[in-house]
Design a protein around this motif. Sequence first.
Motif, PDB file in Angstrom:
ATOM      1  N   ASP A  83      -4.562  -4.328   5.543  1.00  0.00           N
ATOM      2  CA  ASP A  83      -3.462  -3.627   5.671  1.00  0.00           C
ATOM      3  C   ASP A  83      -3.015  -3.394   7.019  1.00  0.00           C
ATOM      4  OD1 ASP A  83      -3.456  -3.693   2.888  1.00  0.00           O
ATOM      5  OD2 ASP A  83      -4.156  -1.793   2.579  1.00  0.00           O
TER       6      ASP A  83
ATOM      7  N   GLU B  85      -1.965 -11.589   4.600  1.00  0.00           N
ATOM      8  CA  GLU B  85      -1.916 -11.474   3.069  1.00  0.00           C
ATOM      9  C   GLU B  85      -0.394 -11.285   2.692  1.00  0.00           C
ATOM     10  OE1 GLU B  85      -3.871  -7.829   2.515  1.00  0.00           O
ATOM     11  OE2 GLU B  85      -2.367  -6.594   2.699  1.00  0.00           O
TER      12      GLU B  85
ATOM     13  N   GLY C  41       0.769  -1.288   0.108  1.00  0.00           N
ATOM     14  CA  GLY C  41      -0.044  -0.084  -0.087  1.00  0.00           C
ATOM     15  C   GLY C  41       0.972   1.411  -0.059  1.00  0.00           C
TER      16      GLY C  41
ATOM     17  N   ASP D  94      -0.822  -6.960   7.111  1.00  0.00           N
ATOM     18  CA  ASP D  94      -0.124  -6.494   5.776  1.00  0.00           C
ATOM     19  C   ASP D  94       0.745  -7.014   5.194  1.00  0.00           C
ATOM     20  OD1 ASP D  94      -0.534  -4.181   3.920  1.00  0.00           O
ATOM     21  OD2 ASP D  94       1.729  -3.838   4.397  1.00  0.00           O
TER      22      ASP D  94
HETATM   23 MG    MG Z   1      -2.910  -3.297   0.208  1.00  0.00          MG
END
Ligand code: MG
Length: 291
Positions: free
Chosen positions: A181, A237, A6, A203
């Motif tokens: 995230d 993730e 991100g 995240d």
């Molecule tokens: Mg992301």
Amino acid sequence: KAKESGRNAYRFFNEHMNTDGRRRLQLQNGLRLAIEREELSVHYQPQIDLASGAITGAEALLRWTSREFGEIGPNIFIPLAEQSGLIHAIGEWVLLAACHQAELWRQHYPPGLTVAVNLSAQQFRRGDPVALIKRALAASGLPGELLELEITESMLISEADEVLGMLQRLKALGVRLAIDDFGTGYSSLSYLQRFPIDKLKIDQSFVRHIARNNDDAAIVDTIVQLGRILKLTTIAEGVEELQHASFLRAAGCNEAQGYLFGKPMPAAQFAELLARGDATTAADDSPSQSS
Ligand code: MG
Ligand code: C2E
Ligand code: MG
Ligand code: MG
């Protein structure tokens, strides 16, 4: 690559878009027509229960194949949609598509498969997320319990009282709330007690180096423990390697999502994965063939 985290994506977006305002306008105009031209589609990425290896559901990820510009990633077009207000139409489109899809799974596969949909902060600030979710559940027939909404930490900081009320009304519909995230936003964790959160998505920037970097390993460990204490489900993730999955399983992380188990894929391909149960094998330490 822009989508790598991100934080990087944001930097990429700024550089890329600020240096070429003309392209930004062109993309925005293209995006305006994308729904009616049927250029949008939803891909689904499996989410895995780390203890059993079973697929628990999927995250819905939007794709735009523009006839003019080709494939444009969501890290580029979602911010454009947010700036232009198009996020409301696009957000409703993806939500409805994902709910219809999950309702089909419910009819054809073992019960309990969830679909996770990303919600933009704009959909909270200048929209009515409760009415939006009600419409999607009613139109699709999907029980609220099978829908998960991914929101970001930053949404819980601004206009906190208003957001709290909205989240409580969303919870009353049965839906689950996940913080996407997690770990990249604000440092105050008090909101975890204050808001009706169900799940922390660790995240991928922390997950990537857990096998080599002690700091990242400690952060992931701490988030998993935090989740256990606060009775929140934890999902990691960006799980790309067997070592990642082994570390996370040993740490007690509940679920995982990443290329190791499957990339985001069209619904038809996800159905094949469900039928084959490949991800189950992958979670048992043999790599999935699908990525
Ligand atoms: Mg992301
Ligand atoms: P996100 O919600 O954090 O989604 C995870 C991103 O990580 C996805 O990128 C996914 O393809 C990617 N990813 C998953 N597993 C791995 C892995 O093992 N390794 C690596 N390197 N990457 C992995 P994607 O699809 O490009 O989406 C980027 C972001 O765009 C999303 O981040 C989300 O913030 C946003 N987005 C996507 N679809 C939607 C949508 O329908 N609505 C909204 N508001 N935002 C969306
Ligand atoms: Mg997400
Ligand atoms: Mg994420």
